[in-house]
Design an enzyme around this catalytic site. Sequence first.
Site, short mmCIF file in Angstrom:
data_model
loop_
_atom_site.label_atom_id
_atom_site.label_comp_id
_atom_site.label_asym_id
_atom_site.label_seq_id
_atom_site.Cartn_x
_atom_site.Cartn_y
_atom_site.Cartn_z
N ASP A 1 -4.48 0.18 -12.39
CA ASP A 1 -4.26 -1.26 -12.56
C ASP A 1 -5.40 -2.10 -11.97
OD1 ASP A 1 -3.66 -0.58 -9.93
OD2 ASP A 1 -1.55 -1.09 -10.06
N ASN B 1 9.72 -1.81 -3.83
CA ASN B 1 10.77 -1.91 -4.85
C ASN B 1 10.64 -0.79 -5.88
OD1 ASN B 1 8.53 -2.67 -6.31
ND2 ASN B 1 9.24 -4.74 -6.79
N GLU C 1 6.79 -3.23 -12.50
CA GLU C 1 7.84 -3.74 -11.63
C GLU C 1 9.22 -3.35 -12.17
OE1 GLU C 1 7.16 -4.96 -8.82
OE2 GLU C 1 5.65 -6.57 -8.84
N HIS D 1 8.01 0.20 -7.50
CA HIS D 1 7.08 0.05 -8.63
C HIS D 1 5.97 1.10 -8.54
CE1 HIS D 1 4.70 -2.88 -5.99
NE2 HIS D 1 3.71 -2.14 -6.48
C1 GLP Z 1 0.13 -2.15 -5.24
C2 GLP Z 1 -0.44 -1.16 -6.25
C3 GLP Z 1 0.36 0.13 -6.28
C4 GLP Z 1 0.60 0.62 -4.87
C5 GLP Z 1 1.38 -0.41 -4.10
C6 GLP Z 1 1.69 0.02 -2.67
O1 GLP Z 1 1.19 -2.87 -5.77
N1 GLP Z 1 -0.51 -1.70 -7.57
O2 GLP Z 1 -0.36 1.09 -7.05
O3 GLP Z 1 1.31 1.84 -4.91
O4 GLP Z 1 0.58 -1.59 -4.03
O5 GLP Z 1 0.63 -0.28 -1.81
P1 GLP Z 1 0.43 0.37 -0.41
O6 GLP Z 1 -0.03 1.77 -0.65
O7 GLP Z 1 -0.61 -0.46 0.26
O8 GLP Z 1 1.75 0.35 0.29
#
Ligand code: GLP
Length: 234
Positions: free
Chosen positions: A63, A129, A136, A131
């Site tokens: 993404d 959540n 989402e 995702h």
């Molecule tokens: C963002 C990314 C996800 C990631 C999530 C969690 O939303 N798009 O790919 O898994 O954050 O982030 P973190 O690893 O910093 O908790």
Amino acid sequence: MKIIKVKDNVEGGKVAFDIIKEEMLKGNVKTLGLATGSTPETLYQEMVKSDLDFSDLNSVNLDEYVGLEASNDQSYDYFMRKHLFDAKPFKNNYLPNGVAENGAKECARYDQVIADNPIDIQILGIGENAHIGFNEPGSSFEGTTAEVQLTESTIEANSRNFAKKEDVPTRAYSMGIKSIMQAKKIVLLAYGAKKAQAILDTVNGEITEDVPASALQNHPDVTIIVDEEAAKML
Ligand code: GLP
């Protein structure tokens, strides 16, 4: 689903790296699916300090924020270069273009990138959540690349990386769940108590679009690497 419990994110990074290395040495990897967020950072550290050569491989990221140039230090493009690509060159690094002029065309272009580069191992983090990528709750399991609206809770969670919450983009391009599920092998990483509920719902909950990562229960080759905190509700 195979669950591997680790002490912390450092051990988790090593375990994930060993999976990638083993598959690479077997000749099974042409394309790596990569993720951003703080979770995969220790994996990328292992990759950087390894003697593995990635220059024959392609990478496809999950993404990118809509509106951020690749040169913006909050873009996922920048993140990937800083944590991995600058130290370990790949043949090609693919990410959605956050400043594409036409969103629909950009999504179609990225779907073609994914079709041309079938993902051998997809690395995933997970949102609080549940995702995955930026899919989402409520995202279709049949979804391909789309421009998505981020939820308030995701904007709040990701705001820790920005100077102020208002700076967090509210939209992103994300690979869809259908495309993620087409990866041959999936390795999901989760650390910390904030991820415990999402991990419980992903592993033991109902398979529902309200819990995007629950789709992974339908995938034949998923490894979930969790620390004690993230695993505490299992
Ligand atoms: C963002 C990314 C996800 C990631 C999530 C969690 O939303 N798009 O790919 O898994 O954050 O982030 P973190 O690893 O910093 O908790």
